[in-house]
Scaffold this motif. Structure first.
Motif, short mmCIF file in Angstrom:
data_model
loop_
_atom_site.label_atom_id
_atom_site.label_comp_id
_atom_site.label_asym_id
_atom_site.label_seq_id
_atom_site.Cartn_x
_atom_site.Cartn_y
_atom_site.Cartn_z
N THR A 157 -24.84 -18.95 2.53
CA THR A 157 -24.78 -17.94 1.48
C THR A 157 -26.19 -17.60 1.04
N PRO A 158 -26.50 -16.33 0.80
CA PRO A 158 -27.85 -15.99 0.32
C PRO A 158 -28.18 -16.77 -0.96
N PRO A 159 -29.33 -17.43 -1.01
CA PRO A 159 -29.69 -18.13 -2.25
C PRO A 159 -29.73 -17.17 -3.42
N PRO A 160 -29.27 -17.59 -4.60
CA PRO A 160 -29.33 -16.71 -5.76
C PRO A 160 -30.77 -16.33 -6.06
N GLY A 161 -30.98 -15.05 -6.35
CA GLY A 161 -32.32 -14.57 -6.62
C GLY A 161 -33.08 -14.11 -5.39
N SER A 162 -32.46 -14.23 -4.20
CA SER A 162 -33.15 -13.85 -2.97
C SER A 162 -33.14 -12.35 -2.74
N GLY A 163 -32.27 -11.64 -3.45
CA GLY A 163 -32.17 -10.20 -3.25
C GLY A 163 -31.40 -9.81 -2.01
N GLU A 164 -30.67 -10.77 -1.42
CA GLU A 164 -29.96 -10.49 -0.17
C GLU A 164 -28.53 -10.02 -0.38
N GLN A 165 -28.03 -10.02 -1.62
CA GLN A 165 -26.68 -9.51 -1.85
C GLN A 165 -26.67 -8.00 -1.61
N THR A 166 -25.75 -7.54 -0.79
CA THR A 166 -25.71 -6.12 -0.42
C THR A 166 -24.78 -5.31 -1.30
N GLY A 167 -23.79 -5.96 -1.91
CA GLY A 167 -22.81 -5.23 -2.69
C GLY A 167 -21.69 -4.66 -1.85
N ALA A 168 -21.77 -4.78 -0.52
CA ALA A 168 -20.75 -4.23 0.37
C ALA A 168 -19.51 -5.12 0.40
N GLU A 169 -19.64 -6.37 0.03
CA GLU A 169 -18.51 -7.29 0.01
C GLU A 169 -18.46 -7.96 -1.35
N PRO A 170 -17.29 -8.48 -1.74
CA PRO A 170 -17.20 -9.11 -3.05
C PRO A 170 -18.06 -10.38 -3.12
N THR A 171 -18.62 -10.63 -4.29
CA THR A 171 -19.30 -11.88 -4.56
C THR A 171 -18.45 -12.65 -5.55
N TYR A 172 -18.04 -13.85 -5.18
CA TYR A 172 -17.16 -14.65 -6.01
C TYR A 172 -17.97 -15.61 -6.86
N ILE A 173 -17.62 -15.70 -8.15
CA ILE A 173 -18.25 -16.62 -9.09
C ILE A 173 -17.16 -17.56 -9.59
N LEU A 174 -17.30 -18.85 -9.30
CA LEU A 174 -16.28 -19.84 -9.67
C LEU A 174 -16.75 -20.62 -10.90
N VAL A 175 -15.87 -20.75 -11.88
CA VAL A 175 -16.22 -21.38 -13.15
C VAL A 175 -15.19 -22.45 -13.50
#
Length: 269
Positions: free
Chosen positions: A30-48
């Protein structure tokens, strides 16, 4: 994104925002958070996670979701061995922490997935950053209107652990309770009990999935159905044969339900 197996190693980084300290966790690949590699083309899941516990009882679900989409888990302030805040935190405080932590790491569009008290946390995170939350998933949401005092809530959780969960899931939960410690657990327990889940949920404008195990007495069927009807775009899914910690006992079924919901509701956004 390259496929990732269920055994993918987890990595973590400390997060400090709003004067509070927590942790963000992701799977190898998974792209490290803050790497700027999230494209927005697919969902990003946040688990809490919920009260007293950590990302560990979400790890199986995390691995399945991370096989096809960027997925991050959060360890919230005061839990999971993180630094204890100097004051009691409200659910709104935790929601603000989640929203700010994600923004500070360049994660600006996401699906929020919360379990138990984590369902309360993600409701507030979605209310804090409505332009960033695409969908909200409430797994085993609390506090069921049948359990509006600590005694009834504690009994429901105890019976669930004894009768419906595995030794492995109970070990994760109990060892996380030990790491949290009784002081912080008891500090936040009245916050959980007093939070108006149904009322606050009504302010959510994005699609909401309420997900419960069919044998979950902590989040009962009538309560869960009522929550799913509290929003314009709500739906209820039950995972057969499991209790409150459905995501640990049936991670593939839970992930399939979440992905199906996200796919269906994204098409209408």
């Amino acid at each position: 994104m390259a496929p990732r197996g269920k055994s993918a190693a987890l990595q973590s980084a400390d997060v400090e925002v709003l004067g509070l300290k927590g942790r963000i966790v992701w799977a190898e690949g998974t792209p490290p958070p803050g790497s700027g590699e999230q494209t927005g083309a697919e969902p990003t899941y946040i688990l809490v996670h919920g009260i007293g516990v950590s990302h560990r009882y979400l790890a199986r679900l995390h691995a399945v979701l991370a096989a096809s989409a960027p997925t991050y888990s959060l360890d919230l302030p005061g839990f999971a061995g993180t630094t204890k805040p100097g004051r009691q935190l409200s659910v709104e405080d935790y929601g603000a922490f989640i929203a700010e932590a994600l923004t500070s790491h360049g994660i600006d569009s996401y699906v929020l997935v919360g379990h138990s008290m984590g369902a309360q946390f993600v409701i507030e995170a979605a209310l804090q950053a409505p332009e960033r939350a695409r969908q909200v998933v409430l797994m085993g949401p609390v506090v069921d209107s049948r359990h509006k005092n600590v005694g009834r809530q504690s009994l429901a959780l105890t019976l669930d652990g004894l009768l419906r969960e595995s030794a492995g899931s109970n070990w994760i939960v109990m060892s996380d309770y030990f790491r949290c410690g009784p002081r912080w657990y008891l500090t936040e327990l009245p916050v959980m009990m007093g939070y108006p889940t149904e009322k606050r949920l009504a302010g959510i404008k994005v699609p909401v999935l309420v997900l419960r195990g069919s044998r979950d007495n902590v989040a009962g069927p009538e309560w869960s159905l009522r929550l799913s009807r509290a929003v314009a775009q709500g739906r209820l899914v039950e995972i057969p044969g499991v209790g409150h910690v459905a995501q640990h006992m049936r991670p593939q079924a839970v992930a399939d339900a979440i992905r199906s919901f996200v796919t269906a509701t994204t098409q209408r956004l």
